[in-house]
Design a protein around this motif. Structure first.
Motif, PDB file in Angstrom:
ATOM      1  N   ILE A  53      40.170  48.917  30.535  1.00 51.92           N
ATOM      2  CA  ILE A  53      40.640  47.862  31.378  1.00 51.92           C
ATOM      3  C   ILE A  53      40.810  45.914  29.946  1.00 51.92           C
ATOM      4  CG2 ILE A  53      40.531  45.705  33.373  1.00 51.92           C
ATOM      5  CD1 ILE A  53      39.439  48.829  34.952  1.00 51.92           C
ATOM      6  N   ARG A  85      50.090  50.082  33.147  1.00 54.26           N
ATOM      7  CA  ARG A  85      48.799  50.211  32.580  1.00 54.26           C
ATOM      8  C   ARG A  85      48.668  50.899  30.821  1.00 54.26           C
ATOM      9  NH1 ARG A  85      44.015  49.180  35.210  1.00 54.26           N
ATOM     10  NH2 ARG A  85      45.040  46.795  35.596  1.00 54.26           N
ATOM     11  N   HIS A 129      36.781  51.218  44.258  1.00 51.59           N
ATOM     12  CA  HIS A 129      35.394  50.016  44.768  1.00 51.59           C
ATOM     13  C   HIS A 129      35.293  50.259  45.979  1.00 51.59           C
ATOM     14  CE1 HIS A 129      37.225  48.118  40.714  1.00 51.59           C
ATOM     15  NE2 HIS A 129      36.219  48.597  40.556  1.00 51.59           N
ATOM     16  N   THR A 146      28.726  44.566  34.062  1.00 52.34           N
ATOM     17  CA  THR A 146      29.462  45.464  34.361  1.00 52.34           C
ATOM     18  C   THR A 146      28.514  46.677  33.323  1.00 52.34           C
ATOM     19  OG1 THR A 146      31.060  44.621  35.779  1.00 52.34           O
ATOM     20  CG2 THR A 146      30.831  46.959  35.623  1.00 52.34           C
ATOM     21  N   ARG A 149      43.208  56.704  28.919  1.00 54.07           N
ATOM     22  CA  ARG A 149      42.817  56.611  30.192  1.00 54.07           C
ATOM     23  C   ARG A 149      43.306  57.642  31.692  1.00 54.07           C
ATOM     24  NH1 ARG A 149      46.662  53.777  34.095  1.00 54.07           N
ATOM     25  NH2 ARG A 149      45.389  53.049  35.790  1.00 54.07           N
ATOM     26  N   VAL A 190      33.238  53.550  46.140  1.00 52.34           N
ATOM     27  CA  VAL A 190      31.258  52.997  46.367  1.00 52.34           C
ATOM     28  C   VAL A 190      30.570  52.104  47.063  1.00 52.34           C
ATOM     29  CG1 VAL A 190      30.014  52.016  44.128  1.00 52.34           C
ATOM     30  CG2 VAL A 190      32.169  52.265  43.264  1.00 52.34           C
ATOM     31  N   TYR A 218      45.692  48.683  39.610  1.00 50.98           N
ATOM     32  CA  TYR A 218      44.849  47.585  40.751  1.00 50.98           C
ATOM     33  C   TYR A 218      44.767  48.467  41.959  1.00 50.98           C
ATOM     34  CZ  TYR A 218      43.433  44.115  44.043  1.00 50.98           C
ATOM     35  OH  TYR A 218      43.425  42.915  44.642  1.00 50.98           O
ATOM     36  N   HIS A 236      36.480  50.626  32.451  1.00 53.53           N
ATOM     37  CA  HIS A 236      35.939  49.172  32.848  1.00 53.53           C
ATOM     38  C   HIS A 236      36.208  48.768  31.028  1.00 53.53           C
ATOM     39  CE1 HIS A 236      35.164  50.580  37.023  1.00 53.53           C
ATOM     40  NE2 HIS A 236      35.972  49.634  37.194  1.00 53.53           N
ATOM     41  N   ALA A 291      28.660  42.191  41.012  1.00 50.17           N
ATOM     42  CA  ALA A 291      29.633  42.118  40.070  1.00 50.17           C
ATOM     43  C   ALA A 291      30.766  43.108  40.520  1.00 50.17           C
ATOM     44  CB  ALA A 291      29.400  43.343  38.900  1.00 50.17           C
ATOM     45  N   ILE A 292      31.130  44.094  41.594  1.00 47.99           N
ATOM     46  CA  ILE A 292      32.503  43.947  42.016  1.00 47.99           C
ATOM     47  C   ILE A 292      32.553  42.992  42.525  1.00 47.99           C
ATOM     48  CG2 ILE A 292      32.751  45.626  43.863  1.00 47.99           C
ATOM     49  CD1 ILE A 292      31.500  48.407  43.421  1.00 47.99           C
TER      50      ILE A 292
HETATM   51  C1  HEM Z   1      29.673  52.089  40.068  1.00 49.70           C
HETATM   52  C2  HEM Z   1      31.097  51.178  40.100  1.00 49.70           C
HETATM   53  C3  HEM Z   1      32.214  51.181  39.725  1.00 49.70           C
HETATM   54  C4  HEM Z   1      32.900  52.396  39.647  1.00 49.70           C
HETATM   55  C5  HEM Z   1      33.287  53.936  39.954  1.00 49.70           C
HETATM   56  C6  HEM Z   1      34.421  51.773  39.780  1.00 49.70           C
HETATM   57  C7  HEM Z   1      35.075  52.385  39.293  1.00 49.70           C
HETATM   58  C8  HEM Z   1      36.767  51.992  39.365  1.00 49.70           C
HETATM   59  C9  HEM Z   1      38.281  52.560  39.343  1.00 49.70           C
HETATM   60  C10 HEM Z   1      38.510  54.233  39.120  1.00 49.70           C
HETATM   61  C11 HEM Z   1      38.599  52.060  38.682  1.00 49.70           C
HETATM   62  C12 HEM Z   1      40.329  51.948  38.179  1.00 49.70           C
HETATM   63  C13 HEM Z   1      40.540  52.353  37.001  1.00 49.70           C
HETATM   64  C14 HEM Z   1      41.826  51.985  36.513  1.00 49.70           C
HETATM   65  O1  HEM Z   1      42.884  51.889  36.869  1.00 49.70           O
HETATM   66  O2  HEM Z   1      41.920  52.157  34.694  1.00 49.70           O
HETATM   67  C15 HEM Z   1      38.346  50.375  38.367  1.00 49.70           C
HETATM   68  C16 HEM Z   1      39.181  49.165  38.191  1.00 49.70           C
HETATM   69  C17 HEM Z   1      38.145  48.277  37.983  1.00 49.70           C
HETATM   70  N1  HEM Z   1      36.745  47.783  38.258  1.00 49.70           N
HETATM   71 FE1  HEM Z   1      35.748  49.282  38.618  1.00 49.70          FE
HETATM   72  N2  HEM Z   1      34.259  50.618  39.612  1.00 49.70           N
HETATM   73  C18 HEM Z   1      33.025  49.884  39.091  1.00 49.70           C
HETATM   74  C19 HEM Z   1      32.655  48.968  39.305  1.00 49.70           C
HETATM   75  C20 HEM Z   1      33.123  47.670  38.446  1.00 49.70           C
HETATM   76  C21 HEM Z   1      32.558  46.610  38.561  1.00 49.70           C
HETATM   77  C22 HEM Z   1      31.444  46.637  38.920  1.00 49.70           C
HETATM   78  C23 HEM Z   1      33.130  45.306  38.408  1.00 49.70           C
HETATM   79  C24 HEM Z   1      33.559  43.861  38.074  1.00 49.70           C
HETATM   80  C25 HEM Z   1      33.507  43.270  37.468  1.00 49.70           C
HETATM   81  C26 HEM Z   1      34.939  46.064  38.715  1.00 49.70           C
HETATM   82  C27 HEM Z   1      35.854  45.892  37.920  1.00 49.70           C
HETATM   83  C28 HEM Z   1      36.695  46.302  38.072  1.00 49.70           C
HETATM   84  C29 HEM Z   1      38.624  45.987  37.347  1.00 49.70           C
HETATM   85  C30 HEM Z   1      38.601  44.276  37.268  1.00 49.70           C
HETATM   86  C31 HEM Z   1      39.470  47.271  37.478  1.00 49.70           C
HETATM   87  C32 HEM Z   1      40.784  46.828  37.489  1.00 49.70           C
HETATM   88  C33 HEM Z   1      41.711  46.960  38.261  1.00 49.70           C
HETATM   89  C34 HEM Z   1      42.604  46.186  37.831  1.00 49.70           C
HETATM   90  O3  HEM Z   1      43.584  46.850  37.314  1.00 49.70           O
HETATM   91  O4  HEM Z   1      42.962  44.989  38.338  1.00 49.70           O
HETATM   92  N3  HEM Z   1      34.722  47.539  38.818  1.00 49.70           N
HETATM   93  N4  HEM Z   1      37.160  50.511  38.950  1.00 49.70           N
END
Ligand code: HEM
Lengths: 173, 659
Positions: free
Chosen positions: B263, B647, B504, B355, B208, B507, B497, B260, B405-406
């Motif tokens: 995760i 994590r 996000h 996603t 990760r 984005v 988180y 993702h 979705a985000i």
């Molecule tokens: C192009 C779109 C997106 C990008 C660039 C992005 C980027 C990221 C990044 C960099 C992380 C941190 C990862 C980590 O801590 O390992 C993350 C976490 C996360 N993303 Fe996204 N994401 C995107 C879209 C989405 C979408 C559509 C969802 C819908 C469910 C989503 C749900 C999550 C969740 C649940 C986490 C974990 C947060 C936590 O630790 O509770 N992401 N995302």
């Protein structure tokens, strides 16, 4: 088999080889103010004609660049194409007519996205198929399916522990 | 002499890499620890030797040693210092060398900073990485040798391509390559886990971190590339969906998908195999992109065969794919299933699966569009073009899906069939987002859009993005509130988180920036000295053409006096630059950048006799700055997430806040 002129192909290839970082470089490299004293014309950007010109020129590719339309490029070739487009727009031809004129001369290659005809339907059908068939496939394979696991060569920890215990017991005996 | 030394060092690197790879495989089979250590030393010595060779090339560049063909072709005596350095990666051989050097560096780092929990798979990791390195070094001594000599040596070089003489080009390639090569580590860990037969304890934590690092570098690299295009190419856009750009976007998408799926893997143990596949594919596609852009295959299938490097790449890629597919086929069934029950339904893991679907669909569309011209030419013999209009038909829909979705996905809970307080949060967010969207519409001057469709798209997009930001913020506040506003505890425990939250938001800001493309405006005018035009509230007065000499260029600057609402914005100087060595005329754009829009001016033509008349293209590009800001926000979020210490550590003895 149609004959292809070799020289331009070779030139194109050399260009690509040289520009690792971005082939787009050459797009504008050859562009430049005209050598004559005549200044390049300004293209219309307003009114119905301007919009039509914009629309059409945005659909035609710049023959010497990668990625750009003739509208965005001022390479010499693009200039010529824009002049023809402008002429035709001014003579009142429609968008379809003008695009047809260009496809007849240069082939579908001149259009920035392939027309959905013949084999080119594939290019359009594929993304649509993925978008439409994807969700049911995800549902079927991910949501619904129970995973079956082959455990060849893999033993649960409890088995290993039990085995170790029996071995140890044997040793102690 | 030095050049020969460089060459032999690379040759040695090739040998050590092949040795290192073989030794690692044997050490894994025989469980021989010392042999493994020897393979790790092999990659370390490769790093030292490749580093020395790079030093030699750099030194020779600064010495202007034109007996080396690469230096002759890519630099000249009048080249400024910065670009003398960046000449290192300004063309095929050098950038290949940089790629390899970075890969060696990250491989070495990965092998020395392993965690005890992954001890068992490290020999396989080493084997995979050095197998790739062996092949890269082989190319460096065969088809892509940067040290080829030239006889007789010349007094001056041919100079660097003028478009590369831009500060962004000095940092964009190394950044992007950092991302590409760092992706090798997760890929190697995946293949190693398959070879070993299971995912080790520390696998997720290490993989990760590396993936996040690569993701940050890719994000930064891609946007820097866009910035370069915007500032240098003069067509007033930052993204043209051209094959080079696409081939950097595809690994980014895979990397995002990988983050993702990890995760879900972390929280529930599901999607393990998906993570393995995605990690491999992300790296595979960064290689693949390099292949299609370098082999000449993108211009036409026919030019492919003319370059020896093309078929070589293809053979390597195909065999890599085949070997990994075989390994996967045989070993994947031994990856144990998760213990956690599947509660798909309306849960966060479902949202994350959706996603995945959206991201992978986007990746496939980009891939199909990029490769289609080659494939169709090979099959039908007819040449076709696939450019921006094609991608722009699909991308907005995927973007729409991702925004929804985000927002919805992030407020869902794992293993649950309902969203606690979800509807309230969504409703409140909607209320809160309306003023925000209204402000964006008002200040961004969205209503000036002419076409109804474009206007609609922007309104929907802006409302959704604002709504999404409010949902995410509401979720964040809810969590902090659950901790009784103890921020110390929150940031101590939830950096992952919070990093995700920031990423996000990034984005969403980027998407709001992209929406500006729907309302760009353009005007072209031929002006005589002293004449002015009105455009989008600006009054633009052409003064004269000024000729200025710089280091290695002559600048023809069209001076434009900019006024708006009686306020003087000073002079903007769109120009054409003429490079002494090549004689080409390039665009130097004139830019007046504000928060809400950029006034982007290019000098298309001018009369060379008196400098009294010129044609200008004026563009108003709304919200371009949003995109640059978004890059910072996203990278910052990624870096925050890297810092999280929990994590991936399954055995942590804390209460999960995420119920
Ligand atoms: C192009 C779109 C997106 C990008 C660039 C992005 C980027 C990221 C990044 C960099 C992380 C941190 C990862 C980590 O801590 O390992 C993350 C976490 C996360 N993303 Fe996204 N994401 C995107 C879209 C989405 C979408 C559509 C969802 C819908 C469910 C989503 C749900 C999550 C969740 C649940 C986490 C974990 C947060 C936590 O630790 O509770 N992401 N995302």
């Amino acid at each position: 088999m149609t004959k292809r002129p070799m020289a331009p192909m070779l030139a194109l290839f050399l260009m690509l080889l040289m520009t690792v970082l971005t082939p787009r470089l050459f797009a504008l490299g050859e562009a430049g103010p005209s050598d004559s004293n005549e200044i390049k014309k300004a293209w219309p950007t307003e009114g119905a004609k301007g919009e039509l010109f914009h629309d059409v020129a945005g659909q035609l590719r710049c023959p010497t660049c990668t990625g750009l339309s003739v509208l965005e490029s001022d390479a010499r070739f693009s200039q010529q194409i824009k002049e023809i487009v402008l002429e035709q727009v001014e003579s009142g031809r429609s968008k379809d007519d003008i695009l047809k004129y260009f496809t007849q001369r240069y082939g579908a290659w001149i259009l920035r996205s392939p027309p959905a005809q013949g084999f080119n339907i594939v290019a359009w059908a594929l993304p649509i198929a993925i978008l439409v068939l994807g969700p049911p496939a995800v549902w079927f394979f991910v949501w619904r399916r129970r995973r079956t696991v082959s455990t060849i060569g893999v033993r649960p920890t409890s088995d290993i522990l039990r085995e170790m215990d029996t071995r140890l017991a044997e040793l102690r005996r | 002499m030095l050049a020969d030394l460089g060459f032999y060092l690379l040759l040695l690197c090739c040998i050590t890499s092949i040795y290192g790879s073989g030794a690692a495989v044997l050490s894994a089979v025989w469980r021989h620890r010392r042999l493994y250590r020897s393979s790790r030393l092999a990659v370390t010595s490769s790093l030292v030797m490749a580093g020395t060779a790079a030093g030699i090339l750099l030194y020779s560049l600064f010495q202007r040693d034109y007996s080396i063909a690469y230096i002759f072709k890519n630099s000249s005596n009048d080249l400024p210092q910065v670009y003398t350095m960046s000449a290192f990666w300004s063309s095929l051989e050098g950038s290949h060398f940089l790629w390899t050097l970075l890969l060696t560096m990250y491989s070495t780092i990965a092998l020395w900073t392993y965690s005890k929990d992954n001890e068992h798979i490290m020999p396989y990791v080493s084997a995979c990485l050095q197998a790739v390195l062996g092949w890269m070094f082989y190319l460096l001594i065969s088809y892509s040798d940067p040290f080829v000599r030239m006889f007789p040596p010349q007094a001056n070089g041919q100079g660097m391509n003028a478009l590369l003489q831009n500060p962004y080009m000095a940092i964009h390639p190394p950044t992007l390559f950092t991302g590409y090569t760092a992706l090798a580590i997760p890929a190697a860990y995946s293949v190693a886990a398959l070879l070993y037969g299971d995912i080790t304890e520390g696998w997720l934590k290490t993989t990760r971190r590396w993936s996040l690092y690569a993701w940050c570098a890719l994000t930064a690299g891609i946007i820097l590339g866009g910035h370069w295009a915007y500032a240098e190419l003069g067509w007033s856009g930052y993204w043209a969906w051209d094959p080079v750009e696409n081939s950097s976007l595809i690994p980014w998408i895979f990397c995002t998908a990988l983050l993702h799926s990890m995760i879900v893997q972390d929280k529930l143990g599901h999607l393990k195999r998906l993570s393995l596949v995605l990690a491999f594919l992300a790296f595979f596609f960064s290689f693949f992109g390099t292949f299609i852009t370098r082999s000449g295959v993108i211009s036409s299938v026919h030019s492919f065969a003319e370059s020896p490097i093309g078929p070589n790449y293809l053979a390597f890629l195909a065999s890599m794919l085949l070997v990994v597919a075989l390994i996967y086929g045989f070993r994947a069934p031994s990856i144990l299933p998760p213990e956690a029950e599947k509660v798909w339904g309306v849960s966060k893991e479902s949202a994350l699966v959706i996603t995945q679907f959206l991201l992978l669909t986007l990746a496939s569309i980009v891939c199909v569009g990029t490769l289609y011209p080659i494939v169709s030419e090979a099959i039908t013999g007819e040449r076709t073009t696939v450019q921006a209009p094609y991608f722009n038909t699909f991308a907005p829909w995927i973007g729409l899906g991702l925004i929804v979705a985000i927002s919805v996905g992030n407020i869902m809970r794992y293993q649950s069939n309902k969203i606690p307080g979800g509807f309230r949060l969504m409703l409140w967010s909607l209320l809160a987002s309306l003023p925000m969207a209204a402000a964006l519409v008002y200040y961004g001057d969205v209503l000036a859009t002419k076409k109804a469709y474009n206007l609609g798209a922007q309104l929907v997009g802006l409302v959704l993005c604002s709504w999404s930001i409010c949902c995410l913020s509401g979720d964040l506040l809810g969590r902090v509130k659950d901790l009784r506003w103890n921020l110390r505890l929150f940031f101590g425990r939830n950096l992952a988180y919070f990093g995700g939250f920031v990423a996000h938001i990034g984005v969403l800001i980027a998407i709001m920036g992209f929406l500006g493309n729907y309302r760009g405006m353009q005007k072209i005018a031929t002006l005589s000295s002293g004449e002015s035009v009105d455009f989008y509230g600006y009054n633009l007065k052409f003064d004269k053409i000024e000729v200025n000499e710089h280091d290695n260029t002559t600048l023809y600057e069209g001076l434009i006096n900019v006024h708006r609402d009686g306020q003087d914005f000073g002079l903007v100087r769109p120009a054409r630059s003429k490079y002494v060595t090549t004689g080409n005329l390039n665009h130097e754009i004139g830019l007046l950048s504000t928060f809400w829009h950029d006034l982007y001016i290019t000098l298309s033509d001018f009369d060379r006799e008196g400098g009294k008349k010129a044609t200008f293209e004026f563009h108003v590009n709304p919200t371009v700055r949003f995109v640059w800001i978004a890059a910072f926000v996203m990278v910052f979020g990624g870096l925050l997430a890297i810092l999280d210490r929990f994590r991936g550590a399954k055995s942590r003895d804390t209460v999960r806040i995420d119920a």
